[in-house]
Design a protein around this motif. Structure first.
Motif, PDB file in Angstrom:
ATOM      1  N   THR A 109       0.832  -1.204   0.000  1.00  0.00           N
ATOM      2  CA  THR A 109       0.000   0.000   0.000  1.00  0.00           C
ATOM      3  C   THR A 109       0.865   1.251   0.000  1.00  0.00           C
ATOM      4  O   THR A 109       0.585   2.207  -0.724  1.00  0.00           O
ATOM      5  CB  THR A 109      -0.945   0.001   1.217  1.00  0.00           C
ATOM      6  N   LEU A 113       0.837   4.113  -2.925  1.00  0.00           N
ATOM      7  CA  LEU A 113       0.549   5.523  -2.660  1.00  0.00           C
ATOM      8  C   LEU A 113       1.719   6.413  -3.066  1.00  0.00           C
ATOM      9  O   LEU A 113       1.515   7.500  -3.618  1.00  0.00           O
ATOM     10  CB  LEU A 113       0.202   5.729  -1.186  1.00  0.00           C
ATOM     11  N   LEU A 155      -0.614  12.374  -0.682  1.00  0.00           N
ATOM     12  CA  LEU A 155      -0.326  10.934  -0.654  1.00  0.00           C
ATOM     13  C   LEU A 155       0.999  10.582   0.006  1.00  0.00           C
ATOM     14  O   LEU A 155       1.072   9.590   0.735  1.00  0.00           O
ATOM     15  CB  LEU A 155      -0.414  10.347  -2.058  1.00  0.00           C
TER      16      LEU A 155
END
Length: 185
Positions: A109, A113, A155
């Motif tokens: 993840t 991102l 992000l």
């Protein structure tokens, strides 16, 4: 194909698709490439000949964006005394499947991102370039560009938080493998 294979392919493909679209919008904004593509895209040959290579290029864009962002993230971590490789080794030595799975999920993840940040920045810039073709809908182009650039800035903060969680997980694993202290008083 198992779940991890799909997500290993899907992350770079998603990141690359966004980066590819942003690049296309920049090029199109400079010279009106979309009109030419629209003309050829109506043929079946276009779909057959260009769909596969476009996916491959999008995947390559995604892998590059993720790796560049991961390299920058690793340099930042090392500057602040956190070694990503040491974290991985600590968790791997724990021999705990659940901790290893959680670490892989956090890292996947985080990498996604991090890679999405430059991809969204490209899309944001591309949106500004595309405004000239939107006519009376130019406000949507500006809003999309600003939104993408805002997300591109946010992000890395979320990815940083996930990175801190992976390092905390590694510290827990390291302490649990050391066992209780046996020093005499």
């Amino acid at each position: 194909m198992d779940r991890s294979s799909v997500s290993d392919l899907g992350g770079p493909l998603a990141v690359g698709s966004i980066a590819f679209l942003g690049t296309f919008l920049i090029v199109d904004g400079l010279n009106g490439l979309f009109i030419l593509i629209e003309q050829y895209a109506t043929t079946a040959t276009w779909a057959i000949l260009f769909a596969g290579p476009t996916l491959v290029l999008a995947y390559a864009f995604g892998v590059i964006a993720i790796q560049v962002a991961d390299f920058a993230r690793g340099a930042y971590d090392r500057r602040h005394g956190r070694d990503p490789l040491a974290s991985f080794v600590s968790i791997a030595r724990s021999n705990n499947e659940h901790l290893v799975a959680r670490y892989r999920e956090l890292r996947r993840t985080q990498e996604f991102l991090q890679g999405m940040s430059p991809a969204l920045a490209l899309l944001g810039v591309g949106s500004f370039f595309a405004v000239r073709w939107l006519g009376s809908f130019d406000l949507f182009g500006y809003a999309a560009g600003l939104g993408c650039l805002t997300l591109a800035a946010l992000l890395p903060l979320v990815a940083h938080r996930l990175g801190l969680q992976t390092h905390a997980l590694a510290e827990i694993c390291e302490k649990s493998t050391e066992g209780p202290s046996t020093s005499a008083a």
